[in-house]
Design a protein around this motif. Structure first.
Motif, PDB file in Angstrom:
ATOM      1  N   TRP A   1       0.819  -1.215   0.000  1.00 44.62           N
ATOM      2  CA  TRP A   1       0.000   0.000   0.000  1.00 44.62           C
ATOM      3  C   TRP A   1       0.853   1.264   0.000  1.00 44.62           C
ATOM      4  O   TRP A   1       1.977   1.287   0.516  1.00 44.62           O
ATOM      5  CB  TRP A   1      -0.910   0.015   1.224  1.00 44.62           C
ATOM      6  N   LEU A   2       0.277   2.337  -0.565  1.00 43.20           N
ATOM      7  CA  LEU A   2       0.883   3.668  -0.588  1.00 43.20           C
ATOM      8  C   LEU A   2      -0.119   4.684  -0.049  1.00 43.20           C
ATOM      9  O   LEU A   2      -1.323   4.556  -0.278  1.00 43.20           O
ATOM     10  CB  LEU A   2       1.262   4.080  -2.017  1.00 43.20           C
ATOM     11  N   GLY A   3       0.416   5.693   0.640  1.00 44.91           N
ATOM     12  CA  GLY A   3      -0.430   6.821   1.014  1.00 44.91           C
ATOM     13  C   GLY A   3      -0.698   6.935   2.499  1.00 44.91           C
ATOM     14  O   GLY A   3      -0.661   5.959   3.240  1.00 44.91           O
TER      15      GLY A   3
ATOM     16  N   ALA B   1      -6.989  15.614  -4.762  1.00 46.96           N
ATOM     17  CA  ALA B   1      -7.762  14.969  -3.708  1.00 46.96           C
ATOM     18  C   ALA B   1      -6.867  14.008  -2.941  1.00 46.96           C
ATOM     19  O   ALA B   1      -5.855  13.526  -3.463  1.00 46.96           O
ATOM     20  CB  ALA B   1      -8.949  14.219  -4.303  1.00 46.96           C
ATOM     21  N   PRO B   2      -7.205  13.708  -1.679  1.00 51.13           N
ATOM     22  CA  PRO B   2      -6.483  12.672  -0.934  1.00 51.13           C
ATOM     23  C   PRO B   2      -6.519  11.364  -1.722  1.00 51.13           C
ATOM     24  O   PRO B   2      -7.542  10.989  -2.296  1.00 51.13           O
ATOM     25  CB  PRO B   2      -7.260  12.565   0.380  1.00 51.13           C
TER      26      PRO B   2
ATOM     27  N   ALA C   1       1.647   0.167 -10.298  1.00 54.89           N
ATOM     28  CA  ALA C   1       0.932   0.825  -9.208  1.00 54.89           C
ATOM     29  C   ALA C   1      -0.369   1.446  -9.701  1.00 54.89           C
ATOM     30  O   ALA C   1      -0.454   1.971 -10.811  1.00 54.89           O
ATOM     31  CB  ALA C   1       1.818   1.900  -8.572  1.00 54.89           C
ATOM     32  N   THR C   2      -1.381   1.382  -8.874  1.00 56.69           N
ATOM     33  CA  THR C   2      -2.684   1.988  -9.149  1.00 56.69           C
ATOM     34  C   THR C   2      -2.994   2.983  -8.046  1.00 56.69           C
ATOM     35  O   THR C   2      -2.867   2.660  -6.856  1.00 56.69           O
ATOM     36  CB  THR C   2      -3.787   0.912  -9.211  1.00 56.69           C
ATOM     37  N   VAL C   3      -3.389   4.189  -8.419  1.00 63.04           N
ATOM     38  CA  VAL C   3      -3.690   5.248  -7.461  1.00 63.04           C
ATOM     39  C   VAL C   3      -5.069   5.807  -7.775  1.00 63.04           C
ATOM     40  O   VAL C   3      -5.375   6.132  -8.936  1.00 63.04           O
ATOM     41  CB  VAL C   3      -2.636   6.370  -7.510  1.00 63.04           C
ATOM     42  N   VAL C   4      -5.932   5.921  -6.766  1.00 63.56           N
ATOM     43  CA  VAL C   4      -7.287   6.450  -6.931  1.00 63.56           C
ATOM     44  C   VAL C   4      -7.575   7.390  -5.762  1.00 63.56           C
ATOM     45  O   VAL C   4      -6.859   7.374  -4.751  1.00 63.56           O
ATOM     46  CB  VAL C   4      -8.338   5.324  -6.969  1.00 63.56           C
ATOM     47  N   PRO C   5      -8.610   8.201  -5.868  1.00 65.70           N
ATOM     48  CA  PRO C   5      -9.018   8.990  -4.702  1.00 65.70           C
ATOM     49  C   PRO C   5      -9.365   8.088  -3.525  1.00 65.70           C
ATOM     50  O   PRO C   5     -10.017   7.047  -3.694  1.00 65.70           O
ATOM     51  CB  PRO C   5     -10.248   9.748  -5.212  1.00 65.70           C
ATOM     52  N   ALA C   6      -8.915   8.463  -2.359  1.00 59.21           N
ATOM     53  CA  ALA C   6      -9.143   7.630  -1.174  1.00 59.21           C
ATOM     54  C   ALA C   6     -10.633   7.404  -0.933  1.00 59.21           C
ATOM     55  O   ALA C   6     -11.045   6.332  -0.480  1.00 59.21           O
ATOM     56  CB  ALA C   6      -8.505   8.284   0.047  1.00 59.21           C
ATOM     57  N   ARG C   7     -11.449   8.382  -1.272  1.00 64.25           N
ATOM     58  CA  ARG C   7     -12.891   8.243  -1.047  1.00 64.25           C
ATOM     59  C   ARG C   7     -13.483   7.117  -1.906  1.00 64.25           C
ATOM     60  O   ARG C   7     -14.401   6.426  -1.471  1.00 64.25           O
ATOM     61  CB  ARG C   7     -13.585   9.570  -1.361  1.00 64.25           C
ATOM     62  N   GLN C   8     -12.945   6.946  -3.107  1.00 60.08           N
ATOM     63  CA  GLN C   8     -13.469   5.900  -3.979  1.00 60.08           C
ATOM     64  C   GLN C   8     -13.228   4.518  -3.387  1.00 60.08           C
ATOM     65  O   GLN C   8     -14.089   3.642  -3.476  1.00 60.08           O
ATOM     66  CB  GLN C   8     -12.816   6.001  -5.359  1.00 60.08           C
TER      67      GLN C   8
ATOM     68  N   GLY D   1      -1.383   2.863   7.693  1.00 59.48           N
ATOM     69  CA  GLY D   1      -2.259   1.935   8.408  1.00 59.48           C
ATOM     70  C   GLY D   1      -3.663   2.020   7.872  1.00 59.48           C
ATOM     71  O   GLY D   1      -3.977   2.795   6.970  1.00 59.48           O
ATOM     72  N   ARG D   2      -4.547   1.210   8.414  1.00 59.04           N
ATOM     73  CA  ARG D   2      -5.897   1.142   7.868  1.00 59.04           C
ATOM     74  C   ARG D   2      -6.883   2.065   8.564  1.00 59.04           C
ATOM     75  O   ARG D   2      -8.018   2.181   8.136  1.00 59.04           O
ATOM     76  CB  ARG D   2      -6.413  -0.289   7.945  1.00 59.04           C
ATOM     77  N   ASP D   3      -6.484   2.722   9.653  1.00 60.12           N
ATOM     78  CA  ASP D   3      -7.433   3.556  10.383  1.00 60.12           C
ATOM     79  C   ASP D   3      -7.959   4.693   9.510  1.00 60.12           C
ATOM     80  O   ASP D   3      -9.141   5.025   9.549  1.00 60.12           O
ATOM     81  CB  ASP D   3      -6.771   4.128  11.647  1.00 60.12           C
ATOM     82  N   TRP D   4      -7.094   5.289   8.694  1.00 60.79           N
ATOM     83  CA  TRP D   4      -7.539   6.402   7.868  1.00 60.79           C
ATOM     84  C   TRP D   4      -8.317   5.921   6.651  1.00 60.79           C
ATOM     85  O   TRP D   4      -8.895   6.717   5.932  1.00 60.79           O
ATOM     86  CB  TRP D   4      -6.342   7.242   7.428  1.00 60.79           C
ATOM     87  N   LEU D   5      -8.349   4.621   6.430  1.00 59.09           N
ATOM     88  CA  LEU D   5      -9.132   4.043   5.345  1.00 59.09           C
ATOM     89  C   LEU D   5     -10.325   3.270   5.889  1.00 59.09           C
ATOM     90  O   LEU D   5     -10.682   2.215   5.383  1.00 59.09           O
ATOM     91  CB  LEU D   5      -8.262   3.103   4.504  1.00 59.09           C
TER      92      LEU D   5
END
Length: 579
Positions: free
Chosen positions: A316-318, A331-332, A390-397, A425-429
């Motif tokens: 994971w990244l971000g 966007a985040p 690598a694949t990057v998308v908006p965190a909200r998606q 970590g996964r808390d912000w996701l």
């Protein structure tokens, strides 16, 4: 003797690993998720899914993992096919099936309404399986093909090939190939010959032919859920470093593993990848991916008896402060990339020291490498900074579980990936409600199927065995050898009234015989649909020169610019129904 040495070595290795892993991982008892999982592989018409019996139904999604408590329902025009290892579970219209328990040593199914077809390909898996009907419980002694109908006042059991035992209020009985039993609520049992196949039987035979995977079985374990679709959509070859590899035939030019599909939050694993491809289950929950000659290849690793399921084998990244410029603005963002061979998968759900060894050992042979990653040591990833991986998308998606298609994917420059922070970590996701649903949209509540009322046909042979109401249920007794066609009046409920002996099926044999009285499925040769044939002609390409991938010949493949940061990847059985 060799197997004994291997077992002793494995136990010693697990003990060493448990002593060397972080103390935090040892002091708290970890409830490891099961290594076995089911898969919803094929859907026709109206099909709904519930993660647990008390949850509202949603439209079912192909490639959704099935774990303990899941409920699958079909509507008036619906049919569904699910797989657990190499066992196919097929539902006809107006049916309801609960996967009461899917564990490493037992699979328990509850058929509450409708019609169920079971195709058990391997005898070893037959002994793990139990099926509960409203009137009794079914145990399987051999690989074979079976059908079960739950009606308003009774259940009908048909054995096209194989052998089963029936435990019910009237005792314990056996049913052999070519026979049909009718089981009543009062414990009585009636036996006759199997009837003529109907439309559901023909559909089951067609699905069996479409799911033949003889080549895949040479390279992966029959306990690897989802391997059945690989032969029809890709090609196998061998590589000097990675062993057997599989390449998909038809993918988009910007395709990469874990790019087109969606993320879903599935207990107990957390973030789980649901791929959009019809073959997209096994290559995303087992093995590793490697790029050879400009094409992606899946490396399942050394063939093992029981591979361990993973929700997604990615890094994971971000973090909350990382943003990326998308077409609609900045966007985040969150990103991920596939793990390469010899890279360690570190779960973000709770696990024991033995679990992280089991899930990695066939890909990472050096235990010290697994230990280093489990301690939180900074790993090196081959594809972390590679825009083709690598694949990057908006965190909200991701948090909302929305699908990711070609229009949603936007390439990211290498310099942006190199500057991306490691995942915090996964808390912000934390997932939203949409990420927990099989279908990311509005709920559609359909009424639960009702037990069908069907007129009782007049059988050719009708031996009826009824237990008197005053006689209490007897404890189960050892099975007796079935006798030839006789009408028996047993003195004890556990006597066996059935008219054929159990077939001589060796353990480990793959079921491959045509069913008696059923359309002949041909497991020895796949019959692809016209779409598959057309796809093969259009996209057939020469195999790549595997020597082009020799730059991966090392114990730990290094990225062009190694980056440091922790990598990561992405209920117990319910009690039995009272009798």
């Amino acid at each position: 003797m060799t197997n004994l040495y291997r077992l002793i070595g494995s136990l010693l290795l697990a003990q060493v690993l448990s002593l060397s892993l972080p103390l935090a991982a040892q002091t708290e008892p970890a409830a490891d998720p099961p290594g076995r999982v089911g898969r919803l592989g094929h859907i026709e018409g109206e099909v709904t899914f519930r993660p647990q019996p008390d949850e509202a139904p949603d439209p079912a999604t192909r490639n959704w993992p099935l774990s303990s408590g899941a409920v699958l329902e079909t509507g008036a025009d619906g049919r569904a096919e699910a797989w657990i290892d190499s066992t196919a579970v097929r539902l006809d219209e107006d049916s309801q099936l609960e996967f009461a328990a899917i564990g490493d040593h037992q699979v328990l199914l509850d058929l509450n309404a409708g019609r169920l077809g079971l195709s058990i390909m391997d005898a070893e898996q037959a002994t793990d399986l139990r099926l509960r009907l409203p009137e009794g419980q079914i145990l399987f002694d051999a690989a074979g093909r079976y059908r079960f109908d739950v009606l308003a006042d009774r259940s009908e059991l048909t054995v096209f090939a194989g052998h089963i035992r029936i435990e019910h209020d009237g005792g314990s009985s056996q049913l052999a190939a070519g026979k049909r039993a009718t089981l009543f609520a009062d414990g009585s049992l009636r036996v006759d010959t199997a009837g003529q196949p109907d439309a559901f039987d023909h559909w089951v035979a067609e699905r069996e032919n479409a799911s033949v995977a003889n080549t895949a079985r040479q390279h992966v374990s029959p306990y690897m859920t989802g391997y059945q679709d690989l032969d029809a959509h890709g090609d196998w070859s061998s590589h000097a470093d990675y062993g057997a590899i599989w390449m998909p035939r038809a993918v988009a030019s910007d395709w990469a593993p874990y790019r087109f599909g969606r993320w879903a939050w599935i207990s107990p694993w957390g973030w789980t990848w649901i791929d959009a491809a019809p073959w997209g289950f096994a290559p995303f929950h087992y093995g590793r991916w490697v790029m050879l000659g400009g094409r992606w290849a899946w490396a399942p690793g050394k063939r093992t008896v029981r591979p361990v399921y993973a929700p997604a084998l990615v890094g994971w990244l971000g973090n909350p402060g990382w943003s990326v410029s998308f077409g609609f603005g900045t966007a985040p963002a969150v990103g991920w990339f596939p793990l390469a061979p010899r890279e360690v998968f570190v779960p973000r759900y709770r696990y024991s020291p033995v679990y992280i060894w089991r899930i990695n050992i066939i890909h990472v042979r050096d235990v010290k490498v697994i230990e280093h990653a489990a301690r939180g040591g900074p790993p090196r990833f081959a594809y972390r900074d590679n825009p083709r991986a690598a694949t990057v998308v908006p965190a909200r998606q991701l948090r909302e579980g929305r699908p990711i298609g070609g229009r949603d994917f936007q390439p990211v420059e290498r310099r942006d990936l190199e500057g991306a922070p490691a995942s915090a970590g996964r808390d912000w996701l934390a997932p939203t409600a949409g990420a927990r649903q099989p279908w990311p949209g509005s709920r559609q509540a359909w009424p639960a199927p009702q037990r069908e009322a069907r007129d009782m046909p007049r059988p050719d042979v009708a031996p009826v065995f009824r237990r008197p109401a005053a006689v209490p249920t007897q404890p189960q007794r050892p099975m007796q050898r079935p006798r030839e066609e006789q009408i028996l009046r047993p003195a004890a409920p556990s006597s066996n009234p059935f008219g054929a002996s159990a077939p001589n099926v060796r353990r480990g044999d793959v079921f491959s015989r045509p069913a008696t009285g059923m359309p002949n499925a041909t497991p020895s040769r796949a019959l692809p649909t016209p779409e598959i044939r057309r796809e093969s002609r259009e996209i057939m390409r020469p195999a790549p020169r595997l020597s082009e991938g020799q730059n991966f010949r090392r114990a730990e493949p290094a990225a062009p610019r190694p980056s440091r940061g922790p990598g990561a990847g992405g209920d117990g059985p319910r009690s039995a129904r009272g009798r």
